[in-house]
Design a protein around this motif. Structure first.
Motif, PDB file in Angstrom:
ATOM      1  N   GLU A  17      26.766  20.804  66.971  1.00 56.73           N
ATOM      2  CA  GLU A  17      26.122  21.596  65.928  1.00 56.73           C
ATOM      3  C   GLU A  17      25.944  20.766  64.659  1.00 56.73           C
ATOM      4  O   GLU A  17      24.887  20.814  64.020  1.00 56.73           O
ATOM      5  N   GLU A  18      26.951  19.990  64.278  1.00 59.65           N
ATOM      6  CA  GLU A  18      26.831  19.117  63.108  1.00 59.65           C
ATOM      7  C   GLU A  18      25.728  18.084  63.303  1.00 59.65           C
ATOM      8  O   GLU A  18      24.939  17.818  62.391  1.00 59.65           O
TER       9      GLU A  18
ATOM     10  N   GLU B 166      20.263  16.109  62.159  1.00 61.65           N
ATOM     11  CA  GLU B 166      18.937  15.698  62.654  1.00 61.65           C
ATOM     12  C   GLU B 166      17.846  16.584  62.063  1.00 61.65           C
ATOM     13  O   GLU B 166      16.784  16.100  61.678  1.00 61.65           O
ATOM     14  N   ASN B 167      18.112  17.864  62.024  1.00 60.92           N
ATOM     15  CA  ASN B 167      17.118  18.774  61.442  1.00 60.92           C
ATOM     16  C   ASN B 167      16.958  18.523  59.952  1.00 60.92           C
ATOM     17  O   ASN B 167      15.860  18.569  59.416  1.00 60.92           O
ATOM     18  N   GLY B 168      18.016  18.230  59.271  1.00 56.93           N
ATOM     19  CA  GLY B 168      17.960  17.970  57.825  1.00 56.93           C
ATOM     20  C   GLY B 168      17.195  16.700  57.530  1.00 56.93           C
ATOM     21  O   GLY B 168      16.409  16.621  56.595  1.00 56.93           O
ATOM     22  N   SER B 169      17.361  15.649  58.307  1.00 55.90           N
ATOM     23  CA  SER B 169      16.648  14.405  58.041  1.00 55.90           C
ATOM     24  C   SER B 169      15.198  14.511  58.481  1.00 55.90           C
ATOM     25  O   SER B 169      14.334  13.870  57.913  1.00 55.90           O
ATOM     26  N   ALA B 170      14.890  15.377  59.429  1.00 51.97           N
ATOM     27  CA  ALA B 170      13.505  15.562  59.854  1.00 51.97           C
ATOM     28  C   ALA B 170      12.742  16.350  58.791  1.00 51.97           C
ATOM     29  O   ALA B 170      11.559  16.138  58.587  1.00 51.97           O
ATOM     30  N   ASP B 171      13.448  17.250  58.084  1.00 51.63           N
ATOM     31  CA  ASP B 171      12.806  18.039  57.031  1.00 51.63           C
ATOM     32  C   ASP B 171      12.747  17.254  55.728  1.00 51.63           C
ATOM     33  O   ASP B 171      12.153  17.716  54.768  1.00 51.63           O
ATOM     34  N   GLY B 172      13.429  16.119  55.650  1.00 54.98           N
ATOM     35  CA  GLY B 172      13.432  15.336  54.441  1.00 54.98           C
ATOM     36  C   GLY B 172      14.611  15.610  53.547  1.00 54.98           C
ATOM     37  O   GLY B 172      14.668  15.116  52.443  1.00 54.98           O
TER      38      GLY B 172
END
Length: 156
Positions: A135-136, A141-147
């Motif tokens: 989950e972390e 990964e989602n946070g870095s993909a969103d910027g």
């Protein structure tokens, strides 16, 4: 060094005869009373007459493998001596092994149950840790993909 060897041999024979005489029961001593043999061994030990006399004339005779009146092992109750039996032919010994095996089997079953419970709890902890880490990782990964997460996570 070799010059002390005769003295040590005489001393060893003297001590052996003295202790053997003291450990021999009074009713098995031959020839003279036990106290007389003790004095003979002590007084004539230096010239080997006392210890040799004890071993030849005073010491009880011990019969060989058949056992007998002067057997080296005392008999219980004065009856016939028990014959030695090999462990695999001795029913009492075999019975005791079976009893011990049953006791150990019960202990092993309890230990297996306890070990199984510990293993299940450990597996659940590992699964929960794995889910948390996955989950972390997804969040990063989602946070870095969103910027949002421009800096890489610290190592260690």
């Amino acid at each position: 060094m070799l010059r002390y060897l005769p003295f040590l041999v005489i001393l060893a024979l003297w001590i052996y005869a003295f202790i053997d005489c003291l450990n021999t029961p009074e009713n098995q001593v031959r020839g003279l009373p036990k106290i007389a043999w003790v004095f003979i061994i002590l007084l004539f030990g230096e010239v080997l007459i006392g210890p040799v006399a004890w071993l030849v004339a005073g010491r009880p005779r011990r019969e060989h493998a058949g056992g007998g009146a002067a057997s080296p092992w005392p008999r219980a109750g004065g009856g016939a001596a028990r014959k030695w039996v090999a462990p695999d032919d001795n029913p009492d010994f075999l019975r005791s092994l079976k009893d011990e095996g049953k006791k150990e089997d019960g202990k092993k079953d309890e230990a297996k149950k306890d070990e199984g419970k510990r293993d299940e709890a450990l597996l659940k902890d590992w699964e929960a840790d794995l889910r948390r880490r996955e989950e972390e990782l997804r969040r990063k990964e989602n946070g870095s993909a969103d910027g949002e997460g421009g800096t890489p996570p610290p190592k260690g």
